[in-house]
Design a protein around this motif. Structure first.
Motif, PDB file in Angstrom:
ATOM      1  N   VAL A 602       0.876  -1.185   0.000  1.00  0.00           N
ATOM      2  CA  VAL A 602       0.000   0.000   0.000  1.00  0.00           C
ATOM      3  C   VAL A 602       0.906   1.226   0.000  1.00  0.00           C
ATOM      4  N   GLU A 603       0.341   2.381  -0.270  1.00  0.00           N
ATOM      5  CA  GLU A 603       1.129   3.608  -0.176  1.00  0.00           C
ATOM      6  C   GLU A 603       1.420   3.916   1.284  1.00  0.00           C
ATOM      7  N   ALA A 604       2.649   4.400   1.522  1.00  0.00           N
ATOM      8  CA  ALA A 604       3.029   4.747   2.891  1.00  0.00           C
ATOM      9  C   ALA A 604       2.053   5.777   3.449  1.00  0.00           C
ATOM     10  N   ASN A 605       1.697   5.599   4.712  1.00  0.00           N
ATOM     11  CA  ASN A 605       0.743   6.498   5.363  1.00  0.00           C
ATOM     12  C   ASN A 605       1.112   6.563   6.845  1.00  0.00           C
ATOM     13  N   PRO A 606       1.931   7.548   7.247  1.00  0.00           N
ATOM     14  CA  PRO A 606       2.413   7.632   8.638  1.00  0.00           C
ATOM     15  C   PRO A 606       1.289   7.669   9.671  1.00  0.00           C
ATOM     16  N   GLU A 607       0.217   8.389   9.372  1.00  0.00           N
ATOM     17  CA  GLU A 607      -0.880   8.491  10.341  1.00  0.00           C
ATOM     18  C   GLU A 607      -1.512   7.111  10.605  1.00  0.00           C
ATOM     19  N   GLN A 608      -1.735   6.345   9.517  1.00  0.00           N
ATOM     20  CA  GLN A 608      -2.287   4.998   9.661  1.00  0.00           C
ATOM     21  C   GLN A 608      -1.308   4.085  10.396  1.00  0.00           C
ATOM     22  N   ALA A 609      -0.016   4.263  10.107  1.00  0.00           N
ATOM     23  CA  ALA A 609       0.994   3.444  10.783  1.00  0.00           C
ATOM     24  C   ALA A 609       0.955   3.694  12.284  1.00  0.00           C
ATOM     25  N   VAL A 610       0.919   4.977  12.681  1.00  0.00           N
ATOM     26  CA  VAL A 610       0.858   5.309  14.103  1.00  0.00           C
ATOM     27  C   VAL A 610      -0.392   4.706  14.750  1.00  0.00           C
ATOM     28  N   ALA A 611      -1.536   4.874  14.097  1.00  0.00           N
ATOM     29  CA  ALA A 611      -2.799   4.384  14.660  1.00  0.00           C
ATOM     30  C   ALA A 611      -2.774   2.868  14.831  1.00  0.00           C
ATOM     31  N   ARG A 612      -2.254   2.147  13.821  1.00  0.00           N
ATOM     32  CA  ARG A 612      -2.247   0.683  13.878  1.00  0.00           C
ATOM     33  C   ARG A 612      -1.267   0.170  14.941  1.00  0.00           C
ATOM     34  N   TYR A 613      -0.038   0.727  14.936  1.00  0.00           N
ATOM     35  CA  TYR A 613       0.950   0.303  15.922  1.00  0.00           C
ATOM     36  C   TYR A 613       0.481   0.587  17.350  1.00  0.00           C
ATOM     37  N   ALA A 614      -0.040   1.790  17.540  1.00  0.00           N
ATOM     38  CA  ALA A 614      -0.458   2.193  18.890  1.00  0.00           C
ATOM     39  C   ALA A 614      -1.558   1.276  19.416  1.00  0.00           C
ATOM     40  N   ARG A 615      -2.510   0.974  18.559  1.00  0.00           N
ATOM     41  CA  ARG A 615      -3.603   0.090  18.962  1.00  0.00           C
ATOM     42  C   ARG A 615      -3.067  -1.288  19.332  1.00  0.00           C
ATOM     43  N   GLY A 616      -2.132  -1.797  18.522  1.00  0.00           N
ATOM     44  CA  GLY A 616      -1.568  -3.114  18.801  1.00  0.00           C
ATOM     45  C   GLY A 616      -0.792  -3.134  20.093  1.00  0.00           C
ATOM     46  N   CYS A 617      -0.032  -2.088  20.351  1.00  0.00           N
ATOM     47  CA  CYS A 617       0.741  -2.018  21.590  1.00  0.00           C
ATOM     48  C   CYS A 617      -0.189  -1.990  22.794  1.00  0.00           C
ATOM     49  N   GLU A 618      -1.287  -1.219  22.700  1.00  0.00           N
ATOM     50  CA  GLU A 618      -2.269  -1.159  23.786  1.00  0.00           C
ATOM     51  C   GLU A 618      -2.910  -2.519  24.040  1.00  0.00           C
ATOM     52  N   GLN A 619      -3.069  -3.316  22.980  1.00  0.00           N
ATOM     53  CA  GLN A 619      -3.687  -4.633  23.101  1.00  0.00           C
ATOM     54  C   GLN A 619      -2.713  -5.705  23.584  1.00  0.00           C
ATOM     55  N   GLY A 620      -1.443  -5.315  23.794  1.00  0.00           N
ATOM     56  CA  GLY A 620      -0.483  -6.258  24.349  1.00  0.00           C
ATOM     57  C   GLY A 620       0.367  -6.981  23.328  1.00  0.00           C
ATOM     58  N   TYR A 621       0.469  -6.468  22.104  1.00  0.00           N
ATOM     59  CA  TYR A 621       1.307  -7.087  21.087  1.00  0.00           C
ATOM     60  C   TYR A 621       2.656  -6.378  21.050  1.00  0.00           C
ATOM     61  N   ALA A 622       3.730  -7.122  21.336  1.00  0.00           N
ATOM     62  CA  ALA A 622       5.068  -6.542  21.352  1.00  0.00           C
ATOM     63  C   ALA A 622       5.413  -5.899  20.016  1.00  0.00           C
ATOM     64  N   PHE A 623       4.940  -6.513  18.920  1.00  0.00           N
ATOM     65  CA  PHE A 623       5.248  -5.994  17.591  1.00  0.00           C
ATOM     66  C   PHE A 623       4.748  -4.553  17.435  1.00  0.00           C
ATOM     67  N   GLY A 624       3.573  -4.246  17.999  1.00  0.00           N
ATOM     68  CA  GLY A 624       3.041  -2.891  17.920  1.00  0.00           C
ATOM     69  C   GLY A 624       3.900  -1.912  18.696  1.00  0.00           C
ATOM     70  N   CYS A 625       4.390  -2.342  19.874  1.00  0.00           N
ATOM     71  CA  CYS A 625       5.249  -1.469  20.681  1.00  0.00           C
ATOM     72  C   CYS A 625       6.582  -1.218  19.966  1.00  0.00           C
ATOM     73  N   ILE A 626       7.120  -2.267  19.326  1.00  0.00           N
ATOM     74  CA  ILE A 626       8.366  -2.108  18.567  1.00  0.00           C
ATOM     75  C   ILE A 626       8.164  -1.100  17.439  1.00  0.00           C
ATOM     76  N   GLY A 627       7.020  -1.241  16.730  1.00  0.00           N
ATOM     77  CA  GLY A 627       6.728  -0.299  15.650  1.00  0.00           C
ATOM     78  C   GLY A 627       6.639   1.130  16.151  1.00  0.00           C
ATOM     79  N   MET A 628       5.974   1.337  17.290  1.00  0.00           N
ATOM     80  CA  MET A 628       5.864   2.688  17.845  1.00  0.00           C
ATOM     81  C   MET A 628       7.241   3.227  18.236  1.00  0.00           C
ATOM     82  N   GLY A 629       8.105   2.334  18.780  1.00  0.00           N
ATOM     83  CA  GLY A 629       9.454   2.761  19.133  1.00  0.00           C
ATOM     84  C   GLY A 629      10.227   3.225  17.911  1.00  0.00           C
ATOM     85  N   LYS A 630      10.111   2.473  16.819  1.00  0.00           N
ATOM     86  CA  LYS A 630      10.843   2.846  15.604  1.00  0.00           C
ATOM     87  C   LYS A 630      10.301   4.130  14.995  1.00  0.00           C
ATOM     88  N   LEU A 631       8.988   4.328  15.046  1.00  0.00           N
ATOM     89  CA  LEU A 631       8.422   5.587  14.535  1.00  0.00           C
ATOM     90  C   LEU A 631       8.968   6.776  15.313  1.00  0.00           C
TER      91      LEU A 631
END
Length: 662
Positions: A602-631
């Motif tokens: 898909v086309e890069a979309n920083p806002e969508q990336a933040v929203a998806r990672y943040a939601r995943g991190c809140e739900q307890g997925y380490a991958f989402g927290c890693i993504g938020m850290g890299k952002l």
């Protein structure tokens, strides 16, 4: 007046099998009046109503020939229309039970009334049992009238009426139950040539006096009652010690099978499957089951269906298995109905039909199939009905299903337990294992491994796990393999256990259990007892995803997105992630953050990336927290902040991402 529960049903089924069969060809069978069913039928066509009745009775229960209920019904009807009361009695029972004809309670009652009014005591008792719920007073009068007439007839002419009177006393139908008197009356009837009475006397003595039982079975079998030959054959086959005579048992069964008794063929087929009294011969078992099934025996059809479902002695064919289970279910085989229900419920070998599957499982459980009760409990648990599931498991355990006992043990363990309940839970797990529940052995192993309300005992736990694995419980194999891999066992044994686990998962996956396909995929991803093979894992995840298991779609997409061991397919991965995310799989939604972050598929979309990672991190997925850290490290979609990045990486560490624990 005393009457035991279910006496009416036993009364009516004492002379007529509930299994509907259609067979052609009979051999001679001694009966007074005419020598064999064919001779009696010829005499019937010469307008001899007693011969019509006698031929019908032989065809109905299989005396001198295989059972043929439709043919028997026609002969009973001829006898009844010619004014022969016993013909009307048997015709009434046929309509009441739906044997050889569609069940019709009103017709059954009319035929019973006709026969009772004409002096047939059996009809009076049958009519009383039929109407007792609605008219208890009248039923009592009918029981008294029927008993009196049977007593008079038995004294005047010892024979079948003595056997009918014997049932009245054995079951306490309108009289005080008297087992000894009932047995004595059956003995009188047997001595007078009533082979059904000989067979019933054998049944009554089967667990009390094996020698006398065998003698009665022998008389009944010699007199042409083929089902008695089957029962005697089974007893001889399964006897232990000095009474064991498997060769004689096999001979009895083979004789009865050749004479047209399909249950004998089916039982002999089971002997060939299990190797009891004969050599194991799967192809011969298939042939015998086919012979019995073609003759209309439900047990034979159901057993043949099981062989097709397993691919034992025949190529595996789930569609054919379903057809055979359906035929057996129509013949009132509860086990087959339960197997058919499970196939409908899981969509195995046929289109999924949850409502139809549930209905079949419930009816099979009520009919006494403990495994169906166990499966119904599983379904109830899957639906979140935590109160109903243990009730079904309790019923299944009472009916002898070891898996139901194991599941009931788990429900005790998961609930709030008193000290007594804790002891019951442990006993149920051990009982389930002892009775052949592989899952029960695994549970017992876990109880000893954890020391749950019992002394911790690693050696006993390992023994249970090994037995569970030998019995085919994949969890037992995998738990033990993981345990030994921690350093207490050698590598070869661990590899063998993983190989056994993979074999069991593969069998279940091929049988349509999609969850097992997912776990099997993990075997190939991690190289558990097998070379790593991401391509094979991808196939397995795809199979489960196509079967409607959303988490499998996510696993499939992860491989395609990362290109681990395969060519990357970012667009295909995004499509799968979106499908899974729409189905509320939060992990898939989180992975979409990577797609929007990197612009993969898909086309890069920083806002969508933040929203998806943040939601995943809140739900307890380490991958989402890693993504938020890299952002935050990169300042993509958020302000650049090493402190915020460290915070997210630390949370990822807490969630199990060891490489981010710094």
């Amino acid at each position: 007046m005393q009457r035991t529960r279910g006496a009416g049903a036993l009364w009516r089924t004492a002379w007529l099998s509930l299994v509907s069969l259609v067979l052609l060809g009979c051999r001679p069978g001694p009966e007074s009046g005419c020598a064999d069913p064919v001779t009696c039928e010829r005499a019937c066509s010469a307008r001899s109503p007693d011969a019509c009745f006698m031929a019908g009775r032989m065809y109905a229960v299989g005396i001198g020939c295989g059972r043929q209920p439709e043919r028997a019904l026609s002969l009973f009807e001829q006898a009844c229309n010619a004014g022969y009361p016993s013909g009307c009695t048997y015709l009434g029972a046929s309509y009441e039970l739906g044997v050889g004809v569609e069940a019709d309670r009103d017709r059954a009652q009319r035929h019973y009334e006709t026969a009772c009014n004409s002096g047939d005591g059996r009809a009076c008792v049958g009519l009383g049992a039929l109407i007792q719920a609605e008219h208890p007073g009248l039923a009592t009068e009918l029981f008294e009238r029927g008993t009196k007439r049977l007593s008079e007839s038995c004294r005047a002419t010892p024979g079948p009426d003595c056997g009918a009177l014997g049932l009245v006393y054995v079951q306490g139908i309108g009289v005080e139950a008297n087992f000894e008197l009932g047995l004595q009356l059956y003995t009188v009837a047997c001595a007078a040539g009533d082979v059904e009475a000989c067979g019933t006397a054998a049944e009554l003595l089967r667990g009390v006096d094996p020698d006398r039982s065998d003698n009665f079975y022998g008389q009944a079998c010699t007199g042409g009652y083929l089902y008695a030959c089957v029962q005697q054959g089974v007893d001889l086959l399964l006897a232990t010690g000095p009474d064991a005579n498997p060769e004689a048992g096999v001979a009895r069964l083979r004789m009865a099978c050749d004479a047209g008794e399909p249950r004998a063929c089916a039982t002999l087929g089971t002997a060939h499957i299990s190797g009891i009294g004969v050599a194991v011969d799967e192809r011969e078992a298939v042939r015998l089951y086919e012979q019995g099934c073609k003759a209309g025996d439900g047990y034979a059809c159901g057993s043949l269906g099981l062989l097709y479902s397993l691919g034992t002695g025949v190529p595996r064919d789930l569609e054919r298995a379903g057809e055979l289970f359906a035929s057996a279910c129509e013949a009132r085989d509860a086990i087959a109905c339960g197997n058919l229900g499970w196939m409908h419920l899981r969509g195995i070998g046929r289109a999924q039909d949850k409502d139809g599957g549930v209905a079949l499982l419930a009816s099979a459980c009520e009919a006494g199939d403990g495994r169906s009760c166990y499966r119904f409990g599983l379904y109830a648990a899957e639906q979140g009905d935590e109160a109903a599931a243990p009730r079904w498991w309790r019923r299944g355990c009472e009916l002898g299903s070891p898996d139901a006992c194991t599941a009931l043990s788990v429900s005790f363990i998961d609930g709030e337990l008193s000290a007594g309940d804790q002891r019951v839970a442990i006993d149920l797990a051990r009982y389930g294992c002892q009775e052949g529940s592989a899952a029960g052995c695994t549970l017992a192993g876990q109880i000893f491994a954890l020391g749950w309300n019992i002394d911790e005992d690693r050696s006993t736990a390992e023994a249970y796990f090994r037995y569970a694995c030998d019995l085919g419980d994949v969890d037992g194999c995998e738990v033990l393999a993981t345990w030994l891999a921690d350093g207490s066992g050698d590598g070869d044994e661990t590899r063998q256990l993983w190989a056994r686990g993979r074999e069991l998962r593969d069998q279940a996956c091929k049988a349509g259990e999609h969850q097992d396909c997912i776990v099997l995929g993990a075997y190939y991803v991690r190289g558990l007892g097998v070379e790593k093979d991401t391509v094979r894992a991808l196939e397995l995840y795809g199979q489960a995803c196509d079967g409607g298991v959303i988490v499998a779609c996510t696993h499939q997409a992860q491989i395609l997105m990362t290109g681990t061991g395969v060519e990357p397919d970012h667009a295909g991965a995004v499509s799968l992630f979106e499908r899974a995310c729409a189905a509320k799989d939060e992990l898939a939604c989180t992975w979409l953050g990577l797609a929007y972050h990197r612009g993969r598929g898909v086309e890069a979309n920083p806002e969508q990336a933040v929203a998806r990672y943040a939601r995943g991190c809140e739900q307890g997925y380490a991958f989402g927290c890693i993504g938020m850290g890299k952002l935050h490290e990169q300042g993509v979609g958020v302000g650049k902040s090493k402190r915020a990045a460290k915070k997210f990486f630390a949370k990822a560490c807490e969630l199990g991402a060891q490489s981010y624990c710094r």
